[in-house]
Motif scaffolding. Structure first.
Motif, PDB file in Angstrom:
ATOM      1  N   ALA A   1       1.783   6.473  -7.043  1.00 45.60           N
ATOM      2  CA  ALA A   1       0.645   7.264  -7.512  1.00 45.60           C
ATOM      3  C   ALA A   1       0.836   8.746  -7.187  1.00 45.60           C
ATOM      4  N   GLY A   2       1.480   9.054  -6.054  1.00 46.65           N
ATOM      5  CA  GLY A   2       1.680  10.445  -5.652  1.00 46.65           C
ATOM      6  C   GLY A   2       2.893  11.107  -6.279  1.00 46.65           C
TER       7      GLY A   2
ATOM      8  N   GLU B   1       2.526   1.712  -3.424  1.00 44.51           N
ATOM      9  CA  GLU B   1       1.523   2.125  -4.401  1.00 44.51           C
ATOM     10  C   GLU B   1       1.193   3.607  -4.253  1.00 44.51           C
ATOM     11  N   GLN B   2       1.038   4.064  -3.010  1.00 46.73           N
ATOM     12  CA  GLN B   2       0.731   5.474  -2.783  1.00 46.73           C
ATOM     13  C   GLN B   2       1.904   6.369  -3.194  1.00 46.73           C
TER      14      GLN B   2
ATOM     15  N   ARG C   1       0.831  -1.209   0.000  1.00 42.96           N
ATOM     16  CA  ARG C   1       0.000   0.000   0.000  1.00 42.96           C
ATOM     17  C   ARG C   1       0.867   1.261   0.000  1.00 42.96           C
ATOM     18  N   THR C   2       1.943   1.254   0.798  1.00 42.09           N
ATOM     19  CA  THR C   2       2.826   2.412   0.880  1.00 42.09           C
ATOM     20  C   THR C   2       3.528   2.678  -0.445  1.00 42.09           C
TER      21      THR C   2
END
Length: 339
Positions: A35-36, A31-32, A28-29
């Motif tokens: 994406a960011g 991926e964020q 999750r980290t």
């Protein structure tokens, strides 16, 4: 491969009594961060530096990166590590906590509600699949896990993408029944597609990764006692998930993942009878991996196709056996329906 291997069992507890796999928080980290834009296109990621930022072993990082690669969020890089897609050239940079959205000394990221319950929820769905037709009561599931119905719907949508649940004409979420005909159809797809993905993926994998997979299956064959179901599941994931994940064709991987629903029969069967009936399959895994560690890619793909053919018949017989087992205890949010 020992049940007490600290790298295999490494988890973080996100609230009392609810251990959650660290790999999901790492995934999750990352991926964020992608994406960011904190991880720029072309950035090279390897297991060691990422693991150091999380204070973990490489195992959860390896799993997280493999999941992201399967979803197209990362690409394999020159047989070692991964690339953030989109860059004109590889960028080797020193990773910092800020690049991953972490502050120096900050605690490891907490799991979201969906990630916290996902494994248990999927496990319940999988256990029900061979035993008939079930309806998922959304509100009861939300109450069971103390989450909102939106979280349950998010998980059900994920499982729908994998073919584990479907909606009926009344918009109820339904599970099963998994029939022998379904198993035959799924394995026909797998026999055609998994060798194709393996031939694309295996040459892209690091030799050390292939050797590790072979070592795990050899250790399993030498284990005198029954292997716990999680170990069997890991060995299956080696051959049918991690070994295929470096294929550059995400559509192929999605179709394969949707056809692997029949694997749940083997998971349920192992829970009832233990691992000894899986000795033949482990021998076939070993043959595939021995070919691949020698660089015999086509021979490995052919061995995979033969493994699929033999597995189809074994799984059909296991499904018949499971039908006479007592139904396992299932949570109250799974309501049995008449077929």
């Amino acid at each position: 491969m020992s049940e007490d291997d600290p790298e295999r069992l490494e988890t973080r507890t996100v609230d009392p009594g609810r251990p959650a796999p660290l790999y999901a928080a790492v995934e999750r980290t990352l991926e964020q961060a992608i994406a960011g834009g904190r991880l720029a296109p072309g950035t090279v990621l390897t297991e060691g530096p990422v693991a150091a930022l999380f204070g973990s072993s490489r195992t959860p990082v390896r799993t997280a990166m493999g999941e992201l690669a399967a979803r197209g969020m990362l690409e394999r890089f020159a047989g070692r590590g991964f690339l953030v897609p989109g860059g004109e050239a590889p960028r080797r940079v020193k990773l910092t906590p800020a690049m991953l959205g972490l502050e120096e000394g900050a605690p490891e990221p907490q799991m979201g509600a969906a990630e916290r319950i996902a494994r248990d929820f999927e496990g319940s769905v999988a256990r029900a699949l061979p035993f008939g037709l079930f309806r998922v009561h959304e509100q009861a599931a939300a109450d069971h896990y103390d989450v909102s119905r939106n979280v349950i719907r998010e998980l059900l949508s994920r499982l729908q993408d994998r073919g584990l649940v479907q909606k009926n004409p009344r918009s109820h979420w339904m599970i099963g029944p998994l029939t022998a005909r379904d198993v035959a159809h799924y394995f026909a797809i797998r026999e055609a597609l998994e060798p194709l993905a393996l031939a694309e993926s295996a040459p892209r994998l690091p030799g050390r990764e292939l050797a590790d997979m072979l070592e795990r299956v050899v250790a399993a064959q030498e284990e005198p006692d029954d292997l716990p179901p999680p170990v069997i599941e890991e060995l299956e994931s080696d051959l049918h998930v991690r070994l295929l994940a470096a294929s550059p064709n995400p559509h192929l991987l999605r179709m394969i993942r949707q056809s692997q629903i029949a694997l749940v029969v083997n998971r349920v069967f192992a829970e009832f009878v233990g691992s000894r009936p899986f000795a033949l399959a482990m021998g076939e895994h070993r043959i595939v991996l021995e070919f691949l560690t020698r660089g015999s890619w086509q021979a490995g793909a052919d061995a995979m196709a033969e493994h699929m053919r033999l597995s189809a018949e074994r799984t059909r017989r296991r499904l018949m056996a499971v039908s006479v087992f007592p139904q396992p205890e299932l949570p109250g949010y799974l309501i049995r329906e008449s077929n």
